[in-house]
Design an enzyme around this catalytic site. Structure first.
Site, mmCIF file in Angstrom:
data_model
loop_
_atom_site.group_PDB
_atom_site.id
_atom_site.type_symbol
_atom_site.label_atom_id
_atom_site.label_comp_id
_atom_site.label_asym_id
_atom_site.label_seq_id
_atom_site.Cartn_x
_atom_site.Cartn_y
_atom_site.Cartn_z
ATOM 1 N N CYS A 171 37.762 43.998 41.062
ATOM 2 C CA CYS A 171 38.859 44.856 41.517
ATOM 3 C C CYS A 171 38.807 46.227 40.875
ATOM 4 C CB CYS A 171 40.192 44.197 41.223
ATOM 5 S SG CYS A 171 40.348 43.723 39.510
ATOM 6 N N GLU A 192 38.028 49.120 49.948
ATOM 7 C CA GLU A 192 37.407 48.329 48.892
ATOM 8 C C GLU A 192 36.295 47.484 49.501
ATOM 9 O OE1 GLU A 192 39.943 45.235 47.266
ATOM 10 O OE2 GLU A 192 39.259 45.768 45.264
HETATM 11 P P1 NAP Z 1 43.027 37.293 48.891
HETATM 12 O O1 NAP Z 1 42.331 37.025 50.151
HETATM 13 O O2 NAP Z 1 44.212 38.179 48.902
HETATM 14 O O3 NAP Z 1 43.390 35.878 48.270
HETATM 15 C C1 NAP Z 1 44.029 35.740 47.048
HETATM 16 C C2 NAP Z 1 44.777 34.423 47.033
HETATM 17 O O4 NAP Z 1 45.835 34.458 47.995
HETATM 18 C C3 NAP Z 1 43.915 33.231 47.385
HETATM 19 O O5 NAP Z 1 44.282 32.141 46.585
HETATM 20 C C4 NAP Z 1 44.272 33.023 48.837
HETATM 21 O O6 NAP Z 1 44.048 31.726 49.338
HETATM 22 C C5 NAP Z 1 45.739 33.334 48.843
HETATM 23 N N1 NAP Z 1 46.252 33.636 50.180
HETATM 24 C C6 NAP Z 1 45.551 34.056 51.270
HETATM 25 N N2 NAP Z 1 46.364 34.191 52.335
HETATM 26 C C7 NAP Z 1 47.604 33.837 51.921
HETATM 27 C C8 NAP Z 1 48.870 33.751 52.552
HETATM 28 N N3 NAP Z 1 49.022 34.063 53.850
HETATM 29 N N4 NAP Z 1 49.938 33.353 51.833
HETATM 30 C C9 NAP Z 1 49.791 33.017 50.518
HETATM 31 N N5 NAP Z 1 48.617 33.064 49.875
HETATM 32 C C10 NAP Z 1 47.535 33.476 50.555
HETATM 33 O O7 NAP Z 1 42.038 37.931 47.803
HETATM 34 P P2 NAP Z 1 40.580 37.428 47.407
HETATM 35 O O8 NAP Z 1 39.688 37.759 48.552
HETATM 36 O O9 NAP Z 1 40.599 36.053 46.880
HETATM 37 O O10 NAP Z 1 40.263 38.365 46.159
HETATM 38 C C11 NAP Z 1 39.794 39.630 46.293
HETATM 39 C C12 NAP Z 1 40.900 40.652 46.122
HETATM 40 O O11 NAP Z 1 41.562 40.451 44.868
HETATM 41 C C13 NAP Z 1 40.386 42.055 46.072
HETATM 42 O O12 NAP Z 1 41.227 42.902 46.830
HETATM 43 C C14 NAP Z 1 40.463 42.406 44.599
HETATM 44 O O13 NAP Z 1 40.552 43.775 44.348
HETATM 45 C C15 NAP Z 1 41.674 41.682 44.171
HETATM 46 N N6 NAP Z 1 41.666 41.472 42.705
HETATM 47 C C16 NAP Z 1 42.548 42.169 41.941
HETATM 48 C C17 NAP Z 1 42.559 42.005 40.561
HETATM 49 C C18 NAP Z 1 43.549 42.740 39.711
HETATM 50 O O14 NAP Z 1 43.786 42.322 38.588
HETATM 51 N N7 NAP Z 1 44.142 43.798 40.188
HETATM 52 C C19 NAP Z 1 41.670 41.103 39.959
HETATM 53 C C20 NAP Z 1 40.783 40.410 40.767
HETATM 54 C C21 NAP Z 1 40.798 40.601 42.157
HETATM 55 P P3 NAP Z 1 42.619 31.343 50.027
HETATM 56 O O15 NAP Z 1 41.939 30.672 48.946
HETATM 57 O O16 NAP Z 1 42.909 30.488 51.179
HETATM 58 O O17 NAP Z 1 41.976 32.626 50.439
#
Ligand code: NAP
Ligand code: MG
Length: 499
Positions: free
Chosen positions: A302, A401
């Site tokens: 991120c 991103e």
């Molecule tokens: P994501 O798609 O937003 O998923 C994050 C979590 O949310 C997963 O456990 C996901 O479940 C769940 N989720 C998905 N749809 C949902 C819904 N409709 N309702 C409730 N929960 C739901 O993100 P990702 O692809 O795993 O991670 C990448 C993102 O995280 C990037 O944008 C990155 O920048 C960000 N990130 C930020 C930080 C920080 O500290 N700022 C650190 C690391 C990553 P599933 O397993 O089913 O997808």
């Protein structure tokens, strides 16, 4: 650290067995529906196992167990020093099983075993220890009052905390949330990302062994739309701590508004700048940092420095040093200790990253390194780094991103334009600044709208440094540091009239 070879890791991986069931109320259980889903090794495309697929019904059980545990006081009312000792024991157990955790993390996520062993696992343990130590060191306040009153401002555990996690740093981000939440006496219901459940399930086992009482820590693998949403909408969850995309983060605000107004803390994405000013001298040192900034963890980071904002006066000289540095990063089997860039977490994500590379080429930006898929014969999802020059800051590659090893080079004229371009983004998570001029370093650091500004390095600080985003990179709090504890505490006034 370099004592073990790829042969050793391959052998250890074959011998590994792992828990795939949910952990609810102190026991490993199947999902009530009996459903499971596959978790894949991204380095081979092959299935590692079938994981319990929890949904709203399992969340119901877990939240009830978490509430019972909270009300029982077994953890919430325990001496802070007891909670500290149990969490320190968990850290010790994670250390004892560190090699296993690193291997599992690498297999499930595709990240380089060298990173898992030297960064993810040890830094998570250090972070857990730091928050554990805070358990008996956070003091409350007594306010100034007249002689006949005592005004106490105390903080108490908020109650049942839901945590919904991303796949890029499965252990790390879990510990960022669990450690302060548990140190403060809360009960937790956590959903790992669908793609990476294995290490958190192992940590749940170790947590029980360390003495965390039943119901205090519950781990529910499953899908976001079902299990994640059920946590977000639950009427008896007091706080949700989320790390992931901005799109899903917004859902959690909606879930809260449409349910019980639970507290919501969001750590979201970024499009962080690496700014190189015209006074720099140590080009190789900076190239090493800039390369790590967008290549570390395969670019699935991120806080990746994915926009190189560089003064035109030094651009060509710097790129002459940067490009061979980037090319020297070894893409390959995550279990090879020489590998620096493992496999993208899944096929769909790899295709998304390749789509950005194709899009940038289609937009006519100059590919200094073309990038693209590699090692296809392994069945894994490997991508070579790509670097594009002459990218305007309003191009898709500079705004979105990518979450892969892709760098947009954005030339600017002078420090003012560098700051303006750096801030011209909806995100504000991290940033890195390279300059030899102390005055500029301070002035630019104060001018960047981001939660972290690292100077002459690519860094988020350490476990004591708050981490989170300005603007659309975050909402409502900070992971790490003392501030992380506040996210999981409520403030109470106790006003006493004395006689
Ligand atoms: P994501 O798609 O937003 O998923 C994050 C979590 O949310 C997963 O456990 C996901 O479940 C769940 N989720 C998905 N749809 C949902 C819904 N409709 N309702 C409730 N929960 C739901 O993100 P990702 O692809 O795993 O991670 C990448 C993102 O995280 C990037 O944008 C990155 O920048 C960000 N990130 C930020 C930080 C920080 O500290 N700022 C650190 C690391 C990553 P599933 O397993 O089913 O997808
Ligand atoms: Mg996996």
């Amino acid at each position: 650290m370099n004592d073990l070879t790829k042969v050793d890791f391959d052998k250890a991986a074959r011998a590994l067995s792992y828990e795939t069931r949910a952990f609810i109320d102190g026991k490993f259980v199947n999902a009530l529906s009996g459903k499971t889903f596959a978790t894949i090794n991204p380095a081979t495309g092959k299935e590692l196992g079938q994981i319990a697929e929890c949904d709203a019904a399992d969340v119901e059980l877990a939240v009830a167990a978490a509430r019972r545990a909270f009300e029982s006081g077994s953890w919430s009312r325990a001496e802070p020093r007891h909670r500290k000792q149990v969490l320190l024991k968990l850290a010790d157990l994670m250390e004892q099983h560190g090699e296993e955790l690193a291997l599992l993390e690498s297999l499930d996520n595709g990240k380089a075993i060298s990173d898992a062993r030297s960064v993810d696992v040890p830094d998570s343990i250090a972070t857990l220890r730091w928050h554990a130590e805070m358990a008996d060191k956070i003091f409350d306040q007594v306010q100034p009052t007249g002689f006949d009153q005592v005004g106490m401002i105390v903080r108490e555990a908020i109650g049942v905390v839901g945590a919904v996690l991303p796949w890029n740093f499965p252990i790390f981000v879990a510990i960022w949330k669990l450690a302060p939440a548990l140190a403060g006496g809360n009960s937790v219901v956590v959903k790992p990302a669908e793609l990476t459940s294995l290490t958190l399930l192992r940590i749940a086992q170790l947590a029980a062994e360390a003495g965390i009482p039943d119901g205090v820590l519950n781990v529910l693998p499953g899908m976001g739309e079902t299990a994640g949403q059920a946590i977000g909408r639950h009427m008896d969850v007091d706080c949700v701590s989320f790390t992931g995309s901005g799109e899903v983060g917004r859902y959690f605000l909606k879930y809260s508004a449409e349910s019980n107004l639970k507290r919501v803390v969001l750590e979201l994405g970024g499009k962080s700048p690496a700014i190189v000013l015209d006074d720099v001298t140590d080009l190789q040192g900076i190239a090493d940092q800039v390369a790590a900034g967008f290549l570390f963890n395969k670019g699935e980071n991120c806080s990746a420095g994915s926009r190189l904002i560089i003064d035109r006066k030094v651009k060509d000289q710097f790129l002459d040093v940067l490009l061979p540095t980037v090319e020297s990063w070894k893409v390959g089997d995550p279990l090879d200790p020489e590998t620096q860039i493992g496999a993208m977490v899944e096929e769909a994500h790899m295709n998304k990253v390749l789509g950005y590379i194709d899009g940038a080429a289609g937009d006519g930006f100059k590919p200094l390194l073309a990038g693209g898929r590699t090692l296809e014969e392994t069945g894994g999802f490997f991508v070579k780094p790509a670097v594009f020059d002459g990218v305007p800051n309003d191009a898709t590659l500079a705004r979105e991103e990518v979450f892969g090893p892709v760098l947009a080079v954005i030339p600017v004229d002078g420090v003012d334009e560098a700051v303006k371009v750096a801030n011209d983004t909806p995100y504000g998570l991290a940033s890195a600044l390279y300059t030899d001029d102390l005055h500029r370093a301070h002035r630019v650091a104060k001018s960047i709208r981001a939660g972290t500004v690292s100077v002459n390095c690519f860094s988020e600080g350490d476990f004591a440094s708050p981490f989170g985003g300005f603007k659309q990179s975050g909402f409502g709090g900070r992971d790490k540091g003392v501030a992380a504890h506040d996210q999981y505490l409520e403030t109470k006034t106790i006003w006493i009239q004395t006689r």
